[in-house]
Scaffold this motif. Structure first.
Motif: not given
Length: 295
Positions: A39-46, A172-188
């Motif tokens: 539930i994140e992406n590469s922006r955790i680094f930069y 949804y067909g995927y994990l909408p973590a960003r929309q539900w505000r418990f992660g920085a990005d969604n997951e398959p």
């Protein structure tokens, strides 16, 4: 900022993985691949303003590549009802493709945050021919099982991740973590479902085909490695779970550091601040850059 940034894409199967390349003004000959957690992406680094561990290393002369896993960040396509992706695909196809793409001339340093440390270890255990392409392994808060108890575990893991997550995937067909505000990005969806048995403490075997990662790890000669945990990481990378993961894989032969005031650092770090806090630049980032440069 003593580096410049650009985006690249690597085609794997029917999707493309995004790579943020950070090009140093004065290269030191070392190349780094950074892999993000769930539930994140590469922006955790930069970021574009020059903050983050990737930017710090680029300013120190390292050529850095920050990868977005399939369906996340700027990878194409994004997670959706029409694009699914499994943990097995990441382990057997994506991580090997990234390593091979970046090691055409020299071995690469591998840096992983959180769950990326688990899938990275699995990828190297399953494809040991990749090990000569790896100069070192550095992990932040990486654990496979969450053994700690308490209200945070019951809320965030037992209820949100293990129960609400699969339900949202069905809707949804995927994990909408960003929309539900418990992660920085969604997951398959399949990726989420694949993580649950391991987090619960079930065997370190592949959910898709039964490959035994725990057994494969016993036969590996790991490259030099350094593993960090944070004093205030109470759940997602609790120090006791990080140490258990290192023991399970044999990575405990490497170096281990607990980031906190009691061990000589400027603050008691947590799962995210170990990579994002302003103090990290003068704290452990300096030590890590020096260590990487000597490998």
């Amino acid at each position: 900022m003593q580096h410049r940034q650009q985006s690249l894409w690597l085609k794997v199967s029917h999707y493309q993985l995004h790579l943020r390349q950070l090009i140093p003004a004065q290269p030191n000959g070392h190349r780094v691949l950074m892999l993000h957690g769930a539930i994140e992406n590469s922006r955790i680094f930069y970021n574009e303003k020059g903050r983050g561990f990737a930017c710090f290393l680029a300013d120190m002369g390292f050529e850095v590549y920050c990868a977005d896993f399939a369906g996340r960040g700027q990878s194409i396509p994004v997670a959706s009802r029409h694009f699914n992706h499994s943990q097995n695909q990441l382990i057997t196809a994506d991580i090997p493709a990234l390593i091979r793409h970046l090691t055409q001339a020299e071995p690469v340093h591998l840096i992983a945050h959180s769950w990326a440390g688990v899938v990275l270890a699995a990828a190297l255990a399953r494809q040991p021919e990749l090990l000569p392409l790896v100069r070192s392994v550095l992990t932040f808060g990486s654990k496979r099982c969450i053994s700690v108890q308490g209200w945070q575990r019951r809320l965030h893991i037992d209820w949100v991740w293990n129960r609400l997550g699969p339900l949202l995937c069905k809707v949804y067909g995927y994990l909408p973590a960003r929309q539900w505000r418990f992660g920085a990005d969604n997951e398959p969806a399949q990726y989420l479902l694949d993580t649950i048995p391991w987090i619960r403490g079930e065997a370190f075997t592949d959910i898709s085909d039964g490959f035994n990662y725990a057994n494969a790890c016993k036969h590996l000669n790991w490259p030099p490695s350094w593993h960090l945990a944070a004093v205030n990481d109470r759940l997602l990378g609790h120090p006791q779970d990080v140490l258990a993961f290192l023991a399970e894989t044999g990575l405990d032969a490497g170096r281990f550091t607990l980031l906190g005031k009691a061990t000589g650092y400027k603050m008691d770090y947590d799962h995210i601040s170990m990579l994002t806090a302003a103090t990290a630049r003068e704290d452990h980032f300096v030590q890590l850059a020096d260590w990487l440069g000597r490998q």
